[in-house]
Design a protein around this motif. Structure first.
Motif, PDB file in Angstrom:
ATOM      1  N   THR A  31       0.692  -1.130   0.121  1.00 51.72           N
ATOM      2  CA  THR A  31       0.040   0.005   0.040  1.00 51.72           C
ATOM      3  C   THR A  31       0.891   1.309  -0.179  1.00 51.72           C
ATOM      4  OG1 THR A  31       0.026  -0.234   2.467  1.00 51.72           O
ATOM      5  CG2 THR A  31      -2.013  -0.938   0.936  1.00 51.72           C
ATOM      6  N   MET A  32       2.042   1.412   0.775  1.00 54.34           N
ATOM      7  CA  MET A  32       2.873   2.614   0.586  1.00 54.34           C
ATOM      8  C   MET A  32       3.489   2.656  -0.628  1.00 54.34           C
ATOM      9  SD  MET A  32       2.660   4.295   3.448  1.00 54.34           S
ATOM     10  CE  MET A  32       4.194   5.223   3.299  1.00 54.34           C
ATOM     11  N   TRP A  33       3.743   1.589  -1.309  1.00 51.60           N
ATOM     12  CA  TRP A  33       4.367   1.571  -2.806  1.00 51.60           C
ATOM     13  C   TRP A  33       3.580   2.242  -3.592  1.00 51.60           C
ATOM     14  CZ3 TRP A  33       8.918   2.247  -4.791  1.00 51.60           C
ATOM     15  CH2 TRP A  33       9.067   1.862  -6.122  1.00 51.60           C
ATOM     16  N   GLU A  34       2.386   1.876  -3.414  1.00 53.72           N
ATOM     17  CA  GLU A  34       1.123   2.394  -4.368  1.00 53.72           C
ATOM     18  C   GLU A  34       0.578   3.797  -4.133  1.00 53.72           C
ATOM     19  OE1 GLU A  34      -1.840  -0.640  -4.102  1.00 53.72           O
ATOM     20  OE2 GLU A  34      -0.906  -2.103  -5.393  1.00 53.72           O
ATOM     21  N   GLU A  35       0.346   4.025  -2.690  1.00 53.15           N
ATOM     22  CA  GLU A  35      -0.124   5.376  -2.372  1.00 53.15           C
ATOM     23  C   GLU A  35       0.869   6.350  -1.753  1.00 53.15           C
ATOM     24  OE1 GLU A  35      -3.931   4.649  -0.166  1.00 53.15           O
ATOM     25  OE2 GLU A  35      -4.208   2.734  -1.130  1.00 53.15           O
ATOM     26  N   GLY A  36       2.097   5.928  -1.295  1.00 52.89           N
ATOM     27  CA  GLY A  36       2.995   6.581  -0.410  1.00 52.89           C
ATOM     28  C   GLY A  36       3.208   7.948  -0.840  1.00 52.89           C
ATOM     29  N   LEU A  37       3.544   8.167  -2.099  1.00 53.65           N
ATOM     30  CA  LEU A  37       3.816   9.663  -2.703  1.00 53.65           C
ATOM     31  C   LEU A  37       2.699  10.517  -2.591  1.00 53.65           C
ATOM     32  CD1 LEU A  37       6.313   8.702  -5.599  1.00 53.65           C
ATOM     33  CD2 LEU A  37       6.755   9.800  -3.376  1.00 53.65           C
ATOM     34  N   GLN A  38       1.562  10.033  -3.057  1.00 51.44           N
ATOM     35  CA  GLN A  38       0.036  10.665  -3.087  1.00 51.44           C
ATOM     36  C   GLN A  38      -0.392  11.201  -1.630  1.00 51.44           C
ATOM     37  OE1 GLN A  38      -3.023   8.213  -4.588  1.00 51.44           O
ATOM     38  NE2 GLN A  38      -1.497   7.120  -6.067  1.00 51.44           N
ATOM     39  N   ILE A  39       0.272  10.613  -0.796  1.00 49.09           N
ATOM     40  CA  ILE A  39      -0.168  11.076   0.571  1.00 49.09           C
ATOM     41  C   ILE A  39       1.066  11.823   1.512  1.00 49.09           C
ATOM     42  CG2 ILE A  39      -1.995   9.407   0.868  1.00 49.09           C
ATOM     43  CD1 ILE A  39      -0.193   7.775   2.597  1.00 49.09           C
ATOM     44  N   PRO A  75       7.996  11.345   1.632  1.00 53.95           N
ATOM     45  CA  PRO A  75       9.249  11.960   0.830  1.00 53.95           C
ATOM     46  C   PRO A  75       9.911  10.855   0.084  1.00 53.95           C
ATOM     47  CG  PRO A  75       9.326  12.491   3.310  1.00 53.95           C
ATOM     48  CD  PRO A  75       8.245  11.691   3.160  1.00 53.95           C
ATOM     49  N   ALA A  76      10.141  11.285  -1.284  1.00 51.51           N
ATOM     50  CA  ALA A  76      10.633  10.418  -2.389  1.00 51.51           C
ATOM     51  C   ALA A  76      11.869   9.583  -1.964  1.00 51.51           C
ATOM     52  CB  ALA A  76      10.953  11.212  -3.608  1.00 51.51           C
ATOM     53  N   GLU A  77      12.691  10.269  -0.989  1.00 48.36           N
ATOM     54  CA  GLU A  77      13.741   9.420  -0.791  1.00 48.36           C
ATOM     55  C   GLU A  77      13.500   8.118   0.335  1.00 48.36           C
ATOM     56  OE1 GLU A  77      14.095  13.193   1.859  1.00 48.36           O
ATOM     57  OE2 GLU A  77      13.368  12.428   0.132  1.00 48.36           O
ATOM     58  N   LEU A  78      12.473   8.283   0.911  1.00 48.97           N
ATOM     59  CA  LEU A  78      11.877   7.252   1.979  1.00 48.97           C
ATOM     60  C   LEU A  78      11.197   6.240   0.988  1.00 48.97           C
ATOM     61  CD1 LEU A  78      10.829   8.999   5.257  1.00 48.97           C
ATOM     62  CD2 LEU A  78      12.955   7.994   4.525  1.00 48.97           C
ATOM     63  N   HIS A  79      10.292   6.851   0.119  1.00 44.98           N
ATOM     64  CA  HIS A  79       9.528   5.927  -0.795  1.00 44.98           C
ATOM     65  C   HIS A  79      10.369   4.955  -1.588  1.00 44.98           C
ATOM     66  CE1 HIS A  79       7.025   4.986  -4.217  1.00 44.98           C
ATOM     67  NE2 HIS A  79       6.033   4.931  -3.416  1.00 44.98           N
ATOM     68  N   ALA A  80      11.576   5.470  -2.075  1.00 42.00           N
ATOM     69  CA  ALA A  80      12.351   4.572  -2.867  1.00 42.00           C
ATOM     70  C   ALA A  80      12.966   3.310  -2.059  1.00 42.00           C
ATOM     71  CB  ALA A  80      13.617   5.358  -3.321  1.00 42.00           C
ATOM     72  N   LYS A  81      12.927   3.687  -0.624  1.00 42.23           N
ATOM     73  CA  LYS A  81      13.417   2.220   0.243  1.00 42.23           C
ATOM     74  C   LYS A  81      12.599   1.418   0.309  1.00 42.23           C
ATOM     75  CE  LYS A  81      16.144   4.569   3.752  1.00 42.23           C
ATOM     76  NZ  LYS A  81      16.191   4.483   5.303  1.00 42.23           N
ATOM     77  N   ILE A  82      11.046   1.419  -0.237  1.00 39.60           N
ATOM     78  CA  ILE A  82      10.003   0.448  -0.017  1.00 39.60           C
ATOM     79  C   ILE A  82      10.433  -0.702  -1.043  1.00 39.60           C
ATOM     80  CG2 ILE A  82       7.648  -0.202  -0.453  1.00 39.60           C
ATOM     81  CD1 ILE A  82       7.146   2.967   0.193  1.00 39.60           C
ATOM     82  N   LYS A  83      11.047  -0.125  -2.411  1.00 35.53           N
ATOM     83  CA  LYS A  83      11.054  -1.293  -3.404  1.00 35.53           C
ATOM     84  C   LYS A  83      11.990  -2.549  -3.057  1.00 35.53           C
ATOM     85  CE  LYS A  83      10.106  -1.777  -8.067  1.00 35.53           C
ATOM     86  NZ  LYS A  83      10.287  -3.195  -8.129  1.00 35.53           N
TER      87      LYS A  83
END
Length: 407
Positions: free
Chosen positions: A275-283, A286-294
Motif C-alpha cells: 500500500t505504501m508503494w502504491e499510495e505513499g507519494l500521493q499522501i 518523501p521520495a527518498e523514503l518511498h524509494a526504500k520500499i522497493k
C-alpha cells in the motif's frame, strides 16, 4: 451484571480448524460464561439470534502505530500530545470496526491512551503498548536528518522512539518503559524505511545492548520485540534473546531454523509495503523514503513460504500509518495467497494470544476467556474475504460490550 445470550452460533474452533455445530453462548460480566451443546435458557439476558452464522474470536494485530494518522513520523514530533491523542481516536475506532479487539502498538502509544481505552472513554481495541521504541543514535527511531543535531528527548513529545547508546543506557530505557507499564519492550535492531540516515541493511545495537534489554524485560515477565528486515539483523536479535521479530522480509532457511529452535515468532507486515508503494507519494511520503520500499517489496511473500516450511510461528501484523490504515484487513488476502486459511486465522487469534502472553484471556471462543467475539457472514475457513470486508461482520463484541450489531 450484564448478560448476553448468543443463540444458534456456529463456533469457529481455531485449534481444530473446524466449525462446531450450532451452540448457544452466554456472555456474563465481560467473559464467556457458558457454551451450551443444548439450548440455554437464561433469565435477564439480552438475546441475540446469530442465525447459524460463524462466531469466532476477536482479531489481533501485533504491529500497529495508533498515534500516527499522517504519513510522517518526523512531522509527528511537532504536534501537541493532546492533538495527537484526538487524532488517534478515529484510527482506533476504525480498527475496532474492522474486528480487531486487541492491538499491539510498536512505538508511540503510551499508558494514557491505553488507560482511556481501558476506562471505555473511546471505542477502541485494547492496546498493548511498547511506549517508545528504543533506538541507537542513527537508528530506525532517530528521525533526524544528516544536518540536524538536536533530538527532543522530552518523553511527551509524540514520536516513534527514544535514543539510547551503550549497555547502561539501553538498560535504563528498557526499565523506564517497563516502569511506565509497557506490555513489551521494542528495539530497533536494523535499518528501516521511515528514517532518513539508516539504509535497510544496517545492523543496529551490539549484542550486549540487546541482551541488556532482554534481561530487563524477562525480569519483569515481559519480552522484547525487534524491528529487523535482513537475515543478519534477525539472527543478531534472536541470538541475543529477542522473542518477536517484526517484518523479517529477508528471512532465509538458516535464519528460520534458528528462529524455530529458539521459539522466536515472526510478525510479517506485508500489507504496509504494497500500500505504501502504491499510495505513499500521493499522501506525502518523501521520495527518498518511498524509494526504500522497493527493496523490501520485491522479496514479496517469500518469507511466508520460508517460515511455513520450517515451522516458524507467524502472527498477524500490518504496520500501517496515515490514511492507509484503512487497508488493515488486506493482510488476510496477501497471506491467504500463500498460507492455508486456518493458519492465517490463527495468526490473528490464538497465535497472537500466545505471543501477547494472554492465552488465558483471548484468542479463542472458550469458557472463561474474555468475550471478544465476532459474528461473520460467511465461513472464513473457506473464504478469507469474510474477514477482509468489515460489512460482513454482523456483530463486534469486546469484553462483552457490543460495538456493532446488525443481526
Amino acid at each position: 451484571m450484564s448478560r448476553t445470550l448468543l443463540k444458534n452460533a456456529s463456533i469457529l474452533d481455531v485449534d481444530a480448524g473446524t466449525l462446531l455445530g450450532e451452540r448457544d453462548v452466554l456472555v456474563s460480566d465481560g467473559k464467556i460464561a457458558e457454551i451450551g451443546d443444548t439450548k440455554l435458557t437464561v433469565a435477564d439476558a439480552q438475546i441475540i439470534d446469530v442465525k447459524g452464522k460463524v462466531l469466532m474470536p476477536g482479531l489481533c494485530d501485533a504491529h500497529v502505530h495508533v498515534i500516527v494518522p499522517i504519513n510522517s513520523f518526523l512531522q509527528l514530533t511537532k504536534w501537541s500530545p493532546f492533538y495527537t491523542a484526538l487524532r488517534a481516536m478515529p484510527v482506533l475506532e476504525g480498527m475496532l470496526m474492522r474486528g480487531f479487539t486487541t492491538v499491539r502498538d510498536a512505538g508511540g502509544a503510551d499508558f494514557g491512551l491505553a488507560r482511556a481505552v481501558e476506562e471505555k472513554l473511546i471505542p477502541s481495541p485494547r492496546i498493548l503498548y511498547s511506549g517508545k521504541a528504543i533506538s541507537q543514535t542513527g537508528g530506525h527511531g532517530d528521525m533526524r536528518g544528516a544536518g540536524e543535531s538536536e533530538f527532543d528527548s522530552h518523553y511527551y513529545v509524540p514520536s516513534l522512539g527514544r535514543i539510547a547508546d551503550g549497555v547502561d543506557a539501553v538498560r535504563l530505557a528498557a526499565r523506564d518503559e517497563i516502569r511506565r507499564g509497557a506490555s513489551q519492550v521494542k528495539l530497533m535492531v536494523g535499518g528501516g524505511i521511515a528514517s532518513y540516515t539508516d539504509p535497510i541493511h544496517f545492523v543496529q545495537f551490539s549484542g550486549e545492548e540487546i541482551r541488556a534489554a532482554v534481561e530487563e524485560a524477562e525480569n519483569a515477565g515481559k519480552y522484547v520485540m525487534a524491528h529487523a528486515y535482513t537475515a543478519r539483523c534477525i539472527q543478531h536479535a534472536v541470538k541475543n534473546g529477542v522473542r518477536s521479530i517484526e517484518h523479517g522480509n529477508f528471512l532465509d532457511d538458516e535464519t528460520a531454523i534458528m528462529m524455530k529452535e529458539r521459539n522466536a515468532i515472526l510478525v510479517p507486515t506485508l500489507v504496509a509495503y504494497t500500500t505504501m508503494w502504491e499510495e505513499g507519494l500521493q499522501i506525502g511520503m518523501p521520495a527518498e523514503l518511498h524509494a526504500k520500499i522497493k527493496y523490501v517489496l520485491d522479496v514479496g511473500s517469500m518469507q511466508l513460504e520460508v517460515a511455513q516450511r520450517h515451522g516458524v510461528k507467524m502472527v498477524y501484523g500490518t504496520d500501517l500509518i496515515g490514511p492507509i490504515h484503512r487497508h488493515q484487513s488486506m493482510e488476510f488476502k496477501i497471506r491467504g495467497e500463500v498460507l492455508p486459511a486456518i493458519e492465517v486465522i490463527r495468526s490473528a487469534t490464538s497465535y497472537a494470544a500466545e505471543l501477547f502472553q494472554m492465552e488465558d484471556q483471548i484468542g479463542k471462543v472458550k469458557t472463561g476467556l474474555r468475550a471478544d467475539l465476532l459474528v461473520v457472514d460467511g465461513n472464513p475457513l473457506d473464504d478469507l474475504n469474510a474477514l477482509q470486508d468489515p460489512s460482513r461482520l454482523s456483530l463486534i463484541m469486546k469484553d462483552g460490550d457490543i460495538y456493532r450489531n446488525t443481526l
